[in-house]
Write a protein that holds these residues in place. Structure first.
Motif, PDB file in Angstrom:
ATOM      1  N   PRO A 122      -5.581  30.572 -13.164  1.00 27.00           N
ATOM      2  CA  PRO A 122      -6.120  31.786 -13.562  1.00 27.00           C
ATOM      3  C   PRO A 122      -7.227  31.404 -14.596  1.00 27.00           C
ATOM      4  N   ALA A 123      -7.982  32.419 -15.169  1.00 27.17           N
ATOM      5  CA  ALA A 123      -9.333  32.388 -15.847  1.00 27.17           C
ATOM      6  C   ALA A 123      -8.937  31.528 -17.178  1.00 27.17           C
ATOM      7  N   GLU A 124      -7.834  31.801 -17.788  1.00 23.94           N
ATOM      8  CA  GLU A 124      -7.556  31.230 -19.169  1.00 23.94           C
ATOM      9  C   GLU A 124      -7.065  29.779 -18.821  1.00 23.94           C
ATOM     10  N   GLY A 125      -6.902  29.412 -17.626  1.00 24.81           N
ATOM     11  CA  GLY A 125      -6.443  28.136 -17.383  1.00 24.81           C
ATOM     12  C   GLY A 125      -7.737  26.956 -17.729  1.00 24.81           C
ATOM     13  N   VAL A 126      -8.945  27.440 -17.436  1.00 27.07           N
ATOM     14  CA  VAL A 126     -10.155  26.849 -17.871  1.00 27.07           C
ATOM     15  C   VAL A 126     -10.179  26.041 -19.187  1.00 27.07           C
ATOM     16  N   LEU A 127      -9.803  26.777 -20.146  1.00 31.02           N
ATOM     17  CA  LEU A 127      -9.751  26.082 -21.713  1.00 31.02           C
ATOM     18  C   LEU A 127      -8.671  25.099 -21.689  1.00 31.02           C
ATOM     19  N   PHE A 128      -7.470  25.507 -20.997  1.00 34.21           N
ATOM     20  CA  PHE A 128      -6.499  24.760 -20.907  1.00 34.21           C
ATOM     21  C   PHE A 128      -6.909  23.308 -20.364  1.00 34.21           C
ATOM     22  N   PHE A 129      -7.306  23.145 -19.457  1.00 33.74           N
ATOM     23  CA  PHE A 129      -7.966  21.966 -18.718  1.00 33.74           C
ATOM     24  C   PHE A 129      -8.921  21.314 -19.396  1.00 33.74           C
ATOM     25  N   ARG A 130      -9.870  21.984 -20.012  1.00 29.50           N
ATOM     26  CA  ARG A 130     -10.715  21.447 -20.985  1.00 29.50           C
ATOM     27  C   ARG A 130     -10.158  20.666 -22.203  1.00 29.50           C
ATOM     28  N   SER A 131      -8.869  21.252 -22.716  1.00 29.95           N
ATOM     29  CA  SER A 131      -8.349  20.531 -23.715  1.00 29.95           C
ATOM     30  C   SER A 131      -7.503  19.361 -23.419  1.00 29.95           C
ATOM     31  N   THR A 132      -6.834  19.723 -22.393  1.00 29.00           N
ATOM     32  CA  THR A 132      -5.810  18.460 -22.057  1.00 29.00           C
ATOM     33  C   THR A 132      -6.787  17.289 -21.256  1.00 29.00           C
ATOM     34  N   GLY A 133      -7.927  17.683 -20.648  1.00 32.77           N
ATOM     35  CA  GLY A 133      -8.747  16.819 -20.041  1.00 32.77           C
ATOM     36  C   GLY A 133      -9.243  15.965 -21.184  1.00 32.77           C
ATOM     37  N   GLY A 134      -9.865  16.742 -22.317  1.00 34.11           N
ATOM     38  CA  GLY A 134     -10.423  16.036 -23.493  1.00 34.11           C
ATOM     39  C   GLY A 134      -9.538  14.996 -24.134  1.00 34.11           C
ATOM     40  N   LEU A 135      -8.086  15.514 -24.126  1.00 33.81           N
ATOM     41  CA  LEU A 135      -7.209  14.502 -24.782  1.00 33.81           C
ATOM     42  C   LEU A 135      -7.009  13.220 -23.778  1.00 33.81           C
ATOM     43  N   ILE A 136      -7.153  13.292 -22.796  1.00 37.86           N
ATOM     44  CA  ILE A 136      -6.850  12.101 -21.960  1.00 37.86           C
ATOM     45  C   ILE A 136      -8.227  11.275 -22.156  1.00 37.86           C
ATOM     46  N   GLN A 137      -9.356  11.811 -22.304  1.00 43.54           N
ATOM     47  CA  GLN A 137     -10.532  10.888 -22.623  1.00 43.54           C
ATOM     48  C   GLN A 137     -10.459  10.583 -24.035  1.00 43.54           C
ATOM     49  N   ASN A 138      -9.891  11.220 -24.970  1.00 47.06           N
ATOM     50  CA  ASN A 138      -9.671  10.536 -26.318  1.00 47.06           C
ATOM     51  C   ASN A 138      -8.855   9.569 -26.564  1.00 47.06           C
ATOM     52  N   LEU A 139      -7.675   9.775 -25.583  1.00 45.35           N
ATOM     53  CA  LEU A 139      -6.543   8.568 -25.585  1.00 45.35           C
ATOM     54  C   LEU A 139      -7.121   7.274 -24.842  1.00 45.35           C
ATOM     55  N   ARG A 140      -7.934   7.421 -23.988  1.00 43.72           N
ATOM     56  CA  ARG A 140      -8.454   6.400 -23.499  1.00 43.72           C
ATOM     57  C   ARG A 140      -9.617   5.791 -24.452  1.00 43.72           C
ATOM     58  N   LEU A 141     -10.302   6.633 -25.286  1.00 47.03           N
ATOM     59  CA  LEU A 141     -11.078   6.076 -26.161  1.00 47.03           C
ATOM     60  C   LEU A 141     -10.304   5.225 -27.395  1.00 47.03           C
ATOM     61  N   ILE A 142      -9.277   5.667 -27.544  1.00 47.30           N
ATOM     62  CA  ILE A 142      -8.480   4.990 -28.639  1.00 47.30           C
ATOM     63  C   ILE A 142      -7.866   3.680 -28.055  1.00 47.30           C
ATOM     64  N   GLY A 143      -7.537   3.769 -26.817  1.00 48.39           N
ATOM     65  CA  GLY A 143      -7.129   2.583 -26.216  1.00 48.39           C
ATOM     66  C   GLY A 143      -5.792   2.064 -26.455  1.00 48.39           C
ATOM     67  N   ALA A 144      -4.961   2.782 -26.850  1.00 47.26           N
ATOM     68  CA  ALA A 144      -3.556   2.679 -27.279  1.00 47.26           C
ATOM     69  C   ALA A 144      -2.464   2.304 -26.103  1.00 47.26           C
ATOM     70  N   GLU A 145      -1.697   1.499 -26.302  1.00 44.84           N
ATOM     71  CA  GLU A 145      -0.568   1.049 -25.318  1.00 44.84           C
ATOM     72  C   GLU A 145       0.744   1.080 -26.041  1.00 44.84           C
ATOM     73  N   GLY A 146       1.612   1.691 -25.370  1.00 45.70           N
ATOM     74  CA  GLY A 146       2.927   1.690 -25.822  1.00 45.70           C
ATOM     75  C   GLY A 146       3.816   2.776 -25.034  1.00 45.70           C
ATOM     76  N   ASP A 147       4.896   3.279 -25.692  1.00 43.20           N
ATOM     77  CA  ASP A 147       6.028   4.024 -25.109  1.00 43.20           C
ATOM     78  C   ASP A 147       5.548   5.465 -25.226  1.00 43.20           C
ATOM     79  N   PHE A 148       4.685   5.774 -24.451  1.00 44.45           N
ATOM     80  CA  PHE A 148       4.099   7.240 -24.708  1.00 44.45           C
ATOM     81  C   PHE A 148       5.091   8.331 -24.072  1.00 44.45           C
ATOM     82  N   ARG A 149       5.934   7.743 -22.960  1.00 47.98           N
ATOM     83  CA  ARG A 149       6.979   8.757 -22.769  1.00 47.98           C
ATOM     84  C   ARG A 149       7.874   9.209 -23.868  1.00 47.98           C
ATOM     85  N   ARG A 150       8.224   8.455 -24.869  1.00 50.95           N
ATOM     86  CA  ARG A 150       8.992   8.721 -26.141  1.00 50.95           C
ATOM     87  C   ARG A 150       7.922   9.783 -26.826  1.00 50.95           C
TER      88      ARG A 150
END
Length: 434
Positions: A397-425
């Motif tokens: 759906p059209a509104e999904g564009v910004l959802f993917f922009r946000s969640t994709g940006g989150l993944i890139q930020n998490l990679r930038l931070i470079g954290a390791e741990g129990d993210f399932r929790r």
């Protein structure tokens, strides 16, 4: 009063002039890409963008501001496209663009609030704290002693955005006419409409207040208070947050424990308000999050908060809970509830979508995940590239564009931070909010 020379320092006006500047930039970047290909042919390590081209990119997009600068901000979040040195140059676009002169700042404030900054505030710093795509931020002190951040919109930026989006719209229409399968007009309209709304700071103030409600149950997050009596359509005054933006904090050599703590906060900041209130921060570049002096994560810039439809949120909520609980689910049926259409046979469409879930859901399934070596973005691109003709028959759906922009940006930020741990929790912690 602002002079003619001050007006010359505003974001470049006029569709043709802006298009010409972007065309010149494109020519230089194309030359760099050709050099990169030549290096690859002779067995040398290719560099997609030289330092000189990166500086030209920052200079041009920083001058243009608007949609062009937002594109540059997104480029800076792609860790696999550029060397660390080049990426650091491009990252200046996230809050260090060339500022407009103070005389223009004063003019806008007088027009919007009715008096000079020196009368409206006990203190008002002439040097900006940050200069971004639509406006720049100045530190000030209210008469009651509270420190605030005053965002002042660039004069004419709304008309500039309209011109930028009209230029892009012509390109989208051309591509869409060439291939009915690649029709992107609905997605472009979604981006265009949301971007143009960002020029209304009264709307942004309302979204900021609503976002604060969305994180009320998350004490590790901080949303600044709106100072409504000093806020209009082109001036936004918020409580000043003290700390370092994520992009500055991450180069300070934080400990593994600190990296995990901030990564957890960032996940909560993206998913918490979405699942509880239907609001999501849709411009998640590292300049929009701040590691505060008291350890909390501050959230900045609320112009791009996206409010999703109840249907979209509800179906995503159920998919998320199934994924966190490791429960089987009919991904195609749930995707259709979100608003996807699929013109493939059901089994074929479900297999393609399931692979997306498998790639994106890795941190939810493992007791320990290392975002420093995260390949989610790369593997997702590979999946789409290998199956491009079939993915043209699966439309979000059209509104999904910004959802993917946000969640994709989150993944890139998490990679930038470079954290390791129990993210399932951590994802289980999000699920407990629902």
């Amino acid at each position: 009063m602002a002079s003619d020379s001050d007006d010359d320092k505003l974001p470049t006006q006029g569709r043709f002039t802006r298009f010409r500047k972007l065309a010149g930039l494109s020519a230089q970047l194309s030359a760099d890409v050709l050099k990169s290909g030549a290096r690859r042919l002779v067995g040398q390590e290719p560099e997609l963008l030289s330092m000189s081209a990166a500086e030209k990119l920052v200079s041009t997009l920083g001058e243009l501001k608007g949609a062009a600068m937002k594109f540059g901000q997104a480029m800076a979040m792609e860790p696999e496209m550029f060397s660390p040195e080049v990426r650091q140059v491009i990252a200046r676009l996230q809050n260090e663009a060339p500022p407009m002169p103070y005389a223009l700042v004063e003019r806008v404030i007088r027009e919007e609030l009715g008096d000079a900054p020196e009368k409206l505030f006990r203190e008002f710093s002439q040097a900006p704290l940050a200069a971004a795509s639509l406006g720049q931020v100045h530190r000030a002190v209210l008469h009651d002693g509270r420190e605030v951040a005053v965002k002042v919109q660039y004069p004419g930026i709304e008309q500039t955005l309209v011109g930028d989006m009209d230029n892009l719209g012509l390109m989208v229409k051309t591509v869409s006419k060439a291939s009915r399968l690649a029709d992107g007009t609905a997605y472009f309209r979604e981006l265009r409409d949301e971007l143009l709304l960002e020029t209304d700071y009264l709307r942004e103030a309302s979204l900021c207040t609503a976002f604060a409600r969305g994180v009320a149950r998350l004490p590790d997050l901080k949303v600044p208070e709106v100072i409504s009596e000093r806020t209009t359509r082109r001036v936004l005054t918020l409580e000043l947050l003290r700390g370092r933006t994520l992009k500055d904090w991450v180069v300070s050599q934080p400990s593994p424990e600190e990296r995990f703590r901030v990564a957890r906060q960032l996940i909560l900041a993206i998913y918490g308000p979405f699942f509880t209130e239907g609001d999501m921060h849709a411009d998640p570049h590292p300049g929009n999050f701040m590691v505060l002096e008291d350890g909390r994560l501050g959230v900045l810039d609320f112009g791009s908060i996206k409010r999703f439809s109840p249907r979209f949120v509800d179906a995503n909520r159920r998919m998320f809970l199934h994924a966190v609980r490791l429960e089987p689910m009919n991904v195609l049926a749930l995707s259709r509830e979100v608003g996807f259409t699929c013109e493939l046979p059901d089994a074929e469409g479900e297999a393609l979508i399931q692979e997306i879930f498998d790639i994106a859901g890795r941190p939810m399934r493992l007791d320990s995940y290392d975002f420093a070596t995260c390949s989610i973005a790369r593997d997702m691109r590979g999946h789409f590239t290998r199956n491009a003709p079939r993915f043209l028959k699966i439309r979000p759906p059209a509104e999904g564009v910004l959802f993917f922009r946000s969640t994709g940006g989150l993944i890139q930020n998490l990679r930038l931070i470079g954290a390791e741990g129990d993210f399932r929790r951590v994802y289980q912690e999000v699920a407990a909010l629902l």
